[in-house]
Write a protein that holds these residues in place. Sequence first.
Motif, PDB file in Angstrom:
ATOM      1  N   ILE A   1       0.878  -0.998   0.083  1.00 41.92           N
ATOM      2  CA  ILE A   1       0.155  -0.054  -0.148  1.00 41.92           C
ATOM      3  C   ILE A   1       0.840   1.235   0.060  1.00 41.92           C
ATOM      4  O   ILE A   1       0.693   2.174  -0.742  1.00 41.92           O
ATOM      5  CB  ILE A   1      -0.936   0.056   1.261  1.00 41.92           C
ATOM      6  N   ASP A   2       1.857   1.142   0.699  1.00 38.49           N
ATOM      7  CA  ASP A   2       3.067   2.313   0.972  1.00 38.49           C
ATOM      8  C   ASP A   2       3.577   2.732  -0.500  1.00 38.49           C
ATOM      9  O   ASP A   2       3.903   3.772  -0.739  1.00 38.49           O
ATOM     10  CB  ASP A   2       3.939   2.112   2.044  1.00 38.49           C
ATOM     11  N   SER A   3       3.923   1.592  -0.985  1.00 42.54           N
ATOM     12  CA  SER A   3       4.437   1.333  -2.503  1.00 42.54           C
ATOM     13  C   SER A   3       3.817   2.224  -3.385  1.00 42.54           C
ATOM     14  O   SER A   3       4.388   3.261  -4.260  1.00 42.54           O
ATOM     15  CB  SER A   3       5.016   0.252  -2.767  1.00 42.54           C
ATOM     16  N   LEU A   4       2.524   2.159  -3.389  1.00 46.85           N
ATOM     17  CA  LEU A   4       1.754   2.813  -4.141  1.00 46.85           C
ATOM     18  C   LEU A   4       1.687   4.424  -4.114  1.00 46.85           C
ATOM     19  O   LEU A   4       1.825   5.028  -4.817  1.00 46.85           O
ATOM     20  CB  LEU A   4       0.092   2.153  -4.260  1.00 46.85           C
ATOM     21  N   ASN A   5       1.612   4.467  -2.875  1.00 46.64           N
ATOM     22  CA  ASN A   5       1.807   6.277  -2.460  1.00 46.64           C
ATOM     23  C   ASN A   5       3.029   6.590  -2.815  1.00 46.64           C
ATOM     24  O   ASN A   5       3.001   7.697  -3.488  1.00 46.64           O
ATOM     25  CB  ASN A   5       1.385   6.095  -0.978  1.00 46.64           C
TER      26      ASN A   5
ATOM     27  N   HIS B   1      -2.434  -9.999  -7.780  1.00 48.24           N
ATOM     28  CA  HIS B   1      -3.467  -9.639  -6.618  1.00 48.24           C
ATOM     29  C   HIS B   1      -3.680 -10.787  -5.861  1.00 48.24           C
ATOM     30  O   HIS B   1      -4.340 -10.749  -4.600  1.00 48.24           O
ATOM     31  CB  HIS B   1      -4.782  -9.134  -7.031  1.00 48.24           C
ATOM     32  N   LYS B   2      -3.374 -11.831  -6.277  1.00 50.55           N
ATOM     33  CA  LYS B   2      -3.404 -13.199  -5.274  1.00 50.55           C
ATOM     34  C   LYS B   2      -2.302 -13.698  -4.654  1.00 50.55           C
ATOM     35  O   LYS B   2      -2.326 -14.408  -4.011  1.00 50.55           O
ATOM     36  CB  LYS B   2      -3.856 -14.371  -6.401  1.00 50.55           C
ATOM     37  N   VAL B   3      -1.165 -12.854  -4.743  1.00 50.08           N
ATOM     38  CA  VAL B   3      -0.113 -13.101  -4.142  1.00 50.08           C
ATOM     39  C   VAL B   3       0.455 -11.892  -3.325  1.00 50.08           C
ATOM     40  O   VAL B   3       1.736 -11.656  -3.394  1.00 50.08           O
ATOM     41  CB  VAL B   3       0.851 -13.518  -5.250  1.00 50.08           C
ATOM     42  N   TYR B   4      -0.651 -11.307  -2.810  1.00 43.19           N
ATOM     43  CA  TYR B   4      -0.362 -10.006  -1.652  1.00 43.19           C
ATOM     44  C   TYR B   4      -0.036  -8.684  -2.482  1.00 43.19           C
ATOM     45  O   TYR B   4       0.192  -7.778  -2.113  1.00 43.19           O
ATOM     46  CB  TYR B   4       0.559 -10.311  -0.707  1.00 43.19           C
ATOM     47  N   GLY B   5      -0.258  -8.890  -3.981  1.00 37.29           N
ATOM     48  CA  GLY B   5       0.027  -7.575  -4.767  1.00 37.29           C
ATOM     49  C   GLY B   5      -1.143  -6.957  -5.434  1.00 37.29           C
ATOM     50  O   GLY B   5      -2.325  -7.265  -4.760  1.00 37.29           O
ATOM     51  N   PRO B   6      -1.124  -5.948  -5.880  1.00 39.98           N
ATOM     52  CA  PRO B   6      -2.057  -5.133  -6.396  1.00 39.98           C
ATOM     53  C   PRO B   6      -2.957  -5.812  -7.387  1.00 39.98           C
ATOM     54  O   PRO B   6      -2.384  -6.724  -8.105  1.00 39.98           O
ATOM     55  CB  PRO B   6      -1.664  -3.760  -6.895  1.00 39.98           C
ATOM     56  N   THR B   7      -4.263  -5.090  -7.828  1.00 41.25           N
ATOM     57  CA  THR B   7      -5.061  -5.927  -8.924  1.00 41.25           C
ATOM     58  C   THR B   7      -4.481  -5.135  -9.939  1.00 41.25           C
ATOM     59  O   THR B   7      -3.741  -4.062 -10.154  1.00 41.25           O
ATOM     60  CB  THR B   7      -6.393  -5.469  -8.804  1.00 41.25           C
ATOM     61  N   GLY B   8      -4.846  -5.664 -11.189  1.00 41.57           N
ATOM     62  CA  GLY B   8      -4.576  -5.205 -12.446  1.00 41.57           C
ATOM     63  C   GLY B   8      -3.132  -5.430 -12.989  1.00 41.57           C
ATOM     64  O   GLY B   8      -2.771  -4.735 -14.037  1.00 41.57           O
ATOM     65  N   ILE B   9      -2.338  -6.175 -12.383  1.00 48.65           N
ATOM     66  CA  ILE B   9      -1.009  -6.335 -12.932  1.00 48.65           C
ATOM     67  C   ILE B   9      -0.741  -8.006 -12.741  1.00 48.65           C
ATOM     68  O   ILE B   9      -1.014  -8.428 -11.667  1.00 48.65           O
ATOM     69  CB  ILE B   9       0.203  -5.592 -12.019  1.00 48.65           C
ATOM     70  N   GLY B  10      -0.210  -8.656 -13.841  1.00 48.88           N
ATOM     71  CA  GLY B  10       0.069 -10.237 -13.839  1.00 48.88           C
ATOM     72  C   GLY B  10       1.148 -10.285 -14.419  1.00 48.88           C
ATOM     73  O   GLY B  10       1.659  -9.404 -15.031  1.00 48.88           O
ATOM     74  N   ILE B  11       1.549 -11.597 -14.672  1.00 56.79           N
ATOM     75  CA  ILE B  11       2.690 -11.988 -15.148  1.00 56.79           C
ATOM     76  C   ILE B  11       2.591 -13.049 -16.317  1.00 56.79           C
ATOM     77  O   ILE B  11       1.615 -13.950 -16.061  1.00 56.79           O
ATOM     78  CB  ILE B  11       3.855 -12.483 -14.395  1.00 56.79           C
TER      79      ILE B  11
ATOM     80  N   ASP C   1       1.314  -0.286 -10.295  1.00 58.46           N
ATOM     81  CA  ASP C   1       0.978  -1.660  -9.786  1.00 58.46           C
ATOM     82  C   ASP C   1       2.040  -2.665  -9.801  1.00 58.46           C
ATOM     83  O   ASP C   1       2.451  -3.531  -8.973  1.00 58.46           O
ATOM     84  CB  ASP C   1      -0.498  -2.025 -10.290  1.00 58.46           C
ATOM     85  N   ALA C   2       2.754  -2.435 -11.000  1.00 60.08           N
ATOM     86  CA  ALA C   2       4.119  -3.401 -11.324  1.00 60.08           C
ATOM     87  C   ALA C   2       5.046  -2.991 -10.248  1.00 60.08           C
ATOM     88  O   ALA C   2       5.719  -3.852  -9.810  1.00 60.08           O
ATOM     89  CB  ALA C   2       4.454  -3.078 -12.781  1.00 60.08           C
ATOM     90  N   VAL C   3       5.121  -1.595 -10.287  1.00 62.84           N
ATOM     91  CA  VAL C   3       6.248  -1.352  -9.077  1.00 62.84           C
ATOM     92  C   VAL C   3       5.916  -1.978  -7.599  1.00 62.84           C
ATOM     93  O   VAL C   3       6.551  -2.417  -7.041  1.00 62.84           O
ATOM     94  CB  VAL C   3       6.484   0.113  -9.127  1.00 62.84           C
ATOM     95  N   ALA C   4       4.637  -1.811  -7.159  1.00 65.14           N
ATOM     96  CA  ALA C   4       4.050  -2.540  -6.011  1.00 65.14           C
ATOM     97  C   ALA C   4       4.395  -3.951  -6.027  1.00 65.14           C
ATOM     98  O   ALA C   4       4.345  -4.437  -4.808  1.00 65.14           O
ATOM     99  CB  ALA C   4       2.789  -1.698  -5.591  1.00 65.14           C
ATOM    100  N   LEU C   5       3.947  -4.525  -7.145  1.00 65.44           N
ATOM    101  CA  LEU C   5       4.264  -5.900  -7.168  1.00 65.44           C
ATOM    102  C   LEU C   5       5.510  -6.684  -6.402  1.00 65.44           C
ATOM    103  O   LEU C   5       5.512  -7.508  -5.951  1.00 65.44           O
ATOM    104  CB  LEU C   5       4.139  -6.504  -8.396  1.00 65.44           C
TER     105      LEU C   5
END
Length: 404
Positions: A39-43, A224-234, A281-285
């Motif tokens: 959450i802090d990383s997004l900020n 988002h299933k691995v404690y990261g943000p929604t909208g980003i995947g690999i 969201d990629a950065v916060a992942l």
Amino acid sequence: MKNIQDIRQDFPILHQEIQGKPLIYFDNAATSQKPRSVIDSLNTYYTGMNANVHRGIHTLAERSTQAFEDTRELVRHFLNAQSIEEVIYTKGTTESLNLVASSYGQIAVNEGDEVIISTMEHHSNIVPWQLLCERKKAILKVIPINDKGELLFEEFEKLISERTKIVSVVHVSNTLGTINPVKKIIDTAHQFGAITVIDGAQATPHVEIDVQDLNADFYAFSGHKVYGPTGIGILYGKKKLLEQMPPYMGGGEMIKEVTFEKTTYNDLPYKFEAGTPNIGDAVALKNAIEFVLEIGRENIANHEQELLEYATQKLQEIPNLRIIGEANHKASVVSFVVDGVHSMDIGMMLDANGIAVRTGNHCTMPLMARFGIEGTVRASFAIYNTTEEIDRFVSELQRIIQVM
Ligand code: C6P
């Protein structure tokens, strides 16, 4: 490992009341909650470095590009991919699977060819293949399962042949929790010259993934299933396959040179990343993956396994309750039905007591049909869940069943 109460302190959302009761969050297979670092990383990203990537020469653009690419390197390490060229950003598992079906399917699948999936696939790993098979006049085949919710490997061996071009299976079932023997499936597929796609949406939060050891051709997961943000995947893909594949989408970033006569495409992985990506969201992942690596995947798996065994044993003691999915190898997902009570009613009454579970078909309608049911109640556990929460969940459930 940090103790669970300390880990819980990292998750601000968990410390609230829902309907006047302390929240119990057992819907982790749908999406996990996010630690404070994510959450802090997004900020931090939006207050200190927001700029488009790979385009600007100014300082903010360099910062955001660096952070964006740092995550890609950590994902490479997380999956043990050989190079960052094999790590493509997508919106999530669904987009990753569609990318492979559309782009690899375009060059590899022709009329009369076959694609194999399994009965326990999520709709995201069914529909893209149906679309491809319709387009190419190819045939979709389905590996059956037994009553415990395990793939019938001998049936897979009967289905596969030289006509099979792609085998796409889920690593961990979102509805049953079954952990599939993907390495064995991949080996067998390769013996027939087929390539393999693994839906890792539910595996990445629970199981250590080594794409080189698995020898997977493609591996997909969602942040988002691995404690990261929604909208980003690999999407992980083997370089030699990605190089042969046509782009999935056209636009900025994925090109080298554009003229009205002809366009040449960018190098990997950018060839598959058209347009401005989901940078923040990629950065916060990166923080999410650091969170997982810091606790350790083995520690996470051990804790969740304890929760799974504890919950399974308690639920089995409830009369008229039937667990759906009793595979020998399971991740921390328990699905069940109760005779004479609709799963939706149970879900609503649990919510009225602050307990979040998922009910319904879990985007696995063919699997529901296989078990002859419309839906289940599903409790899915993460590292921050506790046996005390399971006790409260089970006693509320017993009370609800009595009332109903
Ligand atoms: N399953 C669940 O509650 P996306 O939506 O693209 O992040 O993930 C799709 C997906 C693909 N495969 C599997 C095995 C999944 O579990 C999911 C998402 C969630 O079970 C939402 S339906």
